[in-house]
Write a protein that holds these residues in place. Structure first.
Motif, PDB file in Angstrom:
ATOM      1  N   PHE A   7       0.779  -1.244   0.105  1.00 15.77           N
ATOM      2  CA  PHE A   7      -0.043   0.021   0.123  1.00 15.77           C
ATOM      3  C   PHE A   7       0.646   1.277   0.088  1.00 15.77           C
ATOM      4  CE2 PHE A   7      -2.456   3.551   2.155  1.00 15.77           C
ATOM      5  CZ  PHE A   7      -3.385   3.424   1.348  1.00 15.77           C
ATOM      6  N   LEU A   8       0.378   2.172  -0.837  1.00  8.80           N
ATOM      7  CA  LEU A   8       1.077   3.457  -0.686  1.00  8.80           C
ATOM      8  C   LEU A   8      -0.219   4.565  -1.276  1.00  8.80           C
ATOM      9  CD1 LEU A   8       3.979   2.973  -3.261  1.00  8.80           C
ATOM     10  CD2 LEU A   8       4.221   3.186  -0.695  1.00  8.80           C
ATOM     11  N   GLY A   9      -0.137   5.368  -0.104  1.00  5.76           N
ATOM     12  CA  GLY A   9      -1.045   6.574  -0.125  1.00  5.76           C
ATOM     13  C   GLY A   9      -0.486   7.866  -0.008  1.00  5.76           C
ATOM     14  N   GLN A  10      -1.313   8.934   0.020  1.00  2.03           N
ATOM     15  CA  GLN A  10      -1.051  10.407   0.276  1.00  2.03           C
ATOM     16  C   GLN A  10      -2.193  10.976   0.573  1.00  2.03           C
ATOM     17  OE1 GLN A  10       2.274  12.900  -1.873  1.00  2.03           O
ATOM     18  NE2 GLN A  10       0.098  13.509  -2.716  1.00  2.03           N
ATOM     19  N   ILE A  11      -2.034  11.935   1.432  1.00  2.45           N
ATOM     20  CA  ILE A  11      -3.329  12.852   1.821  1.00  2.45           C
ATOM     21  C   ILE A  11      -2.489  14.238   1.915  1.00  2.45           C
ATOM     22  CG2 ILE A  11      -4.633  13.841   3.579  1.00  2.45           C
ATOM     23  CD1 ILE A  11      -4.943  10.867   4.528  1.00  2.45           C
ATOM     24  N   ARG A  12      -3.313  15.309   1.078  1.00  2.00           N
ATOM     25  CA  ARG A  12      -2.745  16.688   1.173  1.00  2.00           C
ATOM     26  C   ARG A  12      -4.160  17.320   1.445  1.00  2.00           C
ATOM     27  NH1 ARG A  12      -1.277  18.310  -5.130  1.00  2.00           N
ATOM     28  NH2 ARG A  12      -1.848  16.012  -5.804  1.00  2.00           N
ATOM     29  N   GLU A  13      -3.735  18.508   2.697  1.00  2.00           N
ATOM     30  CA  GLU A  13      -4.813  18.793   3.420  1.00  2.00           C
ATOM     31  C   GLU A  13      -4.598  20.294   3.706  1.00  2.00           C
ATOM     32  OE1 GLU A  13      -5.995  17.123   6.890  1.00  2.00           O
ATOM     33  OE2 GLU A  13      -3.735  17.230   7.530  1.00  2.00           O
ATOM     34  N   ARG A  53      -7.175  16.151  -0.303  1.00  2.00           N
ATOM     35  CA  ARG A  53      -7.204  15.152  -1.267  1.00  2.00           C
ATOM     36  C   ARG A  53      -6.460  13.917  -0.931  1.00  2.00           C
ATOM     37  NH1 ARG A  53      -4.974  15.416  -7.646  1.00  2.00           N
ATOM     38  NH2 ARG A  53      -4.377  13.145  -7.710  1.00  2.00           N
ATOM     39  N   GLU A  54      -7.215  12.648  -1.359  1.00  3.46           N
ATOM     40  CA  GLU A  54      -6.625  11.514  -0.695  1.00  3.46           C
ATOM     41  C   GLU A  54      -6.407  10.618  -1.828  1.00  3.46           C
ATOM     42  OE1 GLU A  54      -7.867   7.878   2.318  1.00  3.46           O
ATOM     43  OE2 GLU A  54      -9.053   9.475   1.952  1.00  3.46           O
ATOM     44  N   ASP A  55      -5.354  10.145  -1.992  1.00  7.85           N
ATOM     45  CA  ASP A  55      -4.664   9.241  -3.027  1.00  7.85           C
ATOM     46  C   ASP A  55      -4.326   7.693  -2.548  1.00  7.85           C
ATOM     47  OD1 ASP A  55      -4.505  11.242  -5.177  1.00  7.85           O
ATOM     48  OD2 ASP A  55      -2.921  12.078  -3.919  1.00  7.85           O
ATOM     49  N   ILE A  85      -9.470  11.122  -4.525  1.00  8.42           N
ATOM     50  CA  ILE A  85     -10.743  11.861  -4.256  1.00  8.42           C
ATOM     51  C   ILE A  85     -10.550  13.113  -3.373  1.00  8.42           C
ATOM     52  CG2 ILE A  85     -11.138  10.482  -2.133  1.00  8.42           C
ATOM     53  CD1 ILE A  85     -13.867  10.505  -2.372  1.00  8.42           C
ATOM     54  N   TYR A  86     -11.395  14.209  -3.823  1.00  9.44           N
ATOM     55  CA  TYR A  86     -11.486  15.318  -3.078  1.00  9.44           C
ATOM     56  C   TYR A  86     -12.349  15.470  -1.989  1.00  9.44           C
ATOM     57  CZ  TYR A  86      -8.925  17.613  -6.815  1.00  9.44           C
ATOM     58  OH  TYR A  86      -7.716  18.244  -7.747  1.00  9.44           O
ATOM     59  N   GLY A  87     -11.983  15.829  -0.690  1.00  5.51           N
ATOM     60  CA  GLY A  87     -13.160  15.766   0.309  1.00  5.51           C
ATOM     61  C   GLY A  87     -13.009  17.158   1.067  1.00  5.51           C
ATOM     62  N   MET A  88     -14.373  17.426   1.309  1.00  6.31           N
ATOM     63  CA  MET A  88     -14.342  18.614   2.247  1.00  6.31           C
ATOM     64  C   MET A  88     -15.261  18.137   3.454  1.00  6.31           C
ATOM     65  SD  MET A  88     -15.268  21.367  -0.606  1.00  6.31           S
ATOM     66  CE  MET A  88     -15.180  22.711   0.573  1.00  6.31           C
ATOM     67  N   VAL A  89     -14.844  18.440   5.061  1.00  2.13           N
ATOM     68  CA  VAL A  89     -15.589  18.047   5.980  1.00  2.13           C
ATOM     69  C   VAL A  89     -16.102  19.601   6.546  1.00  2.13           C
ATOM     70  CG1 VAL A  89     -15.566  17.185   8.114  1.00  2.13           C
ATOM     71  CG2 VAL A  89     -14.564  16.124   6.552  1.00  2.13           C
ATOM     72  N   LEU A  90     -17.440  19.851   6.781  1.00  2.00           N
ATOM     73  CA  LEU A  90     -17.926  21.169   6.997  1.00  2.00           C
ATOM     74  C   LEU A  90     -18.378  21.021   8.565  1.00  2.00           C
ATOM     75  CD1 LEU A  90     -20.347  21.820   4.156  1.00  2.00           C
ATOM     76  CD2 LEU A  90     -17.814  22.299   4.236  1.00  2.00           C
ATOM     77  N   LYS A  91     -17.881  21.780   9.268  1.00  2.00           N
ATOM     78  CA  LYS A  91     -17.995  21.824  10.666  1.00  2.00           C
ATOM     79  C   LYS A  91     -19.482  22.429  10.894  1.00  2.00           C
ATOM     80  CE  LYS A  91     -13.515  22.124  12.472  1.00  2.00           C
ATOM     81  NZ  LYS A  91     -12.549  22.767  13.372  1.00  2.00           N
ATOM     82  N   GLN A  92     -19.968  22.137  12.331  1.00  2.00           N
ATOM     83  CA  GLN A  92     -21.478  22.291  12.551  1.00  2.00           C
ATOM     84  C   GLN A  92     -21.720  23.817  12.233  1.00  2.00           C
ATOM     85  OE1 GLN A  92     -22.757  20.950  16.428  1.00  2.00           O
ATOM     86  NE2 GLN A  92     -24.817  21.417  15.989  1.00  2.00           N
TER      87      GLN A  92
END
Length: 266
Positions: free
Chosen positions: A57-63, A73-75, A133-140
């Motif tokens: 497994f090889l992965g990367q997260i840019r945040e 972005r998660e690869d 995948i691009y991801g966005m987590v919006l706070k309350q």
């Protein structure tokens, strides 16, 4: 830009910053060699990963972590089953970077769908090999602003994706997220990025909403227009005025603002 690197078991983290005041939050790049380490690298939600395909497994997260939302972005090079849960009151949005479909809660969705899950509810993603995948987590509090300005009772948390969006809207969103998470870009201020993200999401949720909204009476629209004129007359116009700022200043939703301009300005 300058960078420094720290190491954890199975993971290295690169932090990049231009050391300028009030710039966008530091871009962090996590390099992982284990699926569970990749899952643990994301904040504001719970995740557990199972690797489905053979091989290393090889992965990367840019945040970038803003005060009211988290963009990343998660690869990953291997197929994964991801068990996910966003914090209560928040919202997760996700979209495939490239033209690759994925499964969410046992339903296959195309790459042009903006996925949506409300906080406090478990959901499952199954992603193929060599997937990004691009991801966005919006706070309350950010979600609450969306609901108030758009006059929404909910943010469609029961649906798997935002419907009613055109290919142009999806491509524009991907283009902006690409700039935001590019180490050589995103030199705008933190405030500018927050304003852009808020306006983009307001537009997308507004387009997606299908419920009927009653128009205000002509006299009420005129009251709103008078407040708008007064607000604009008091501005020095050193910086552009956004739709979101205007809505907040005159205490109306985005739709009401639109109806008011349509009725009063033809």
């Amino acid at each position: 830009y300058c960078s420094n690197m720290t190491h954890k078991k199975g993971m290295s983290i690169t932090r990049m910053s231009n050391q300028m005041p009030q710039t966008a939050p530091m871009l962090c790049i996590h390099h992982t060699k284990d699926a569970n380490q990749q899952a643990a690298s994301l904040i504001n939600w719970q995740q557990e990963y199972d690797q489905l395909s053979d091989g290393r497994f090889l992965g990367q997260i840019r945040e970038r972590r803003f005060p009211n939302f988290h963009v990343f972005r998660e690869d990953s090079n291997r197929a994964l089953r991801q068990q996910c849960r966003v914090e209560e009151g928040g919202v997760w949005l996700g979209i495939s970077v490239e033209d690759k479909a994925l499964h969410i809660n046992h339903s296959q969705l195309d790459a042009d769908k903006l996925l949506l899950r409300s906080g406090g509810v478990d959901f499952e993603l199954i992603t193929p090999e060599a997937f990004s995948i691009y991801g966005m987590v919006l706070k309350q509090d950010f979600v609450q602003q969306l609901k108030e300005q758009l006059e929404l009772d909910d943010v469609k948390g029961q649906e798997l994706y935002l419907s009613g969006l055109s290919e142009r809207h999806i491509q524009q969103l991907k283009y902006y997220l690409g700039i935001l998470l590019d180490p050589n870009q995103a030199r705008w201020s933190c405030e500018t990025h927050q304003t852009v993200v808020k306006d983009v999401l307001m537009e997308l949720f507004s387009l997606s909403s299908q419920r009927e909204v009653s128009s205000r009476a002509a006299s009420q629209r005129q009251v709103v227009m008078n407040r708008i004129r007064q607000y604009l007359e008091n501005q020095d116009y050193r910086t552009p005025i956004t739709v979101s700022e205007l809505c907040e200043a005159v205490h109306v939703s985005r739709r009401t603002l639109q109806y008011t301009f349509e009725a009063c300005c033809d």
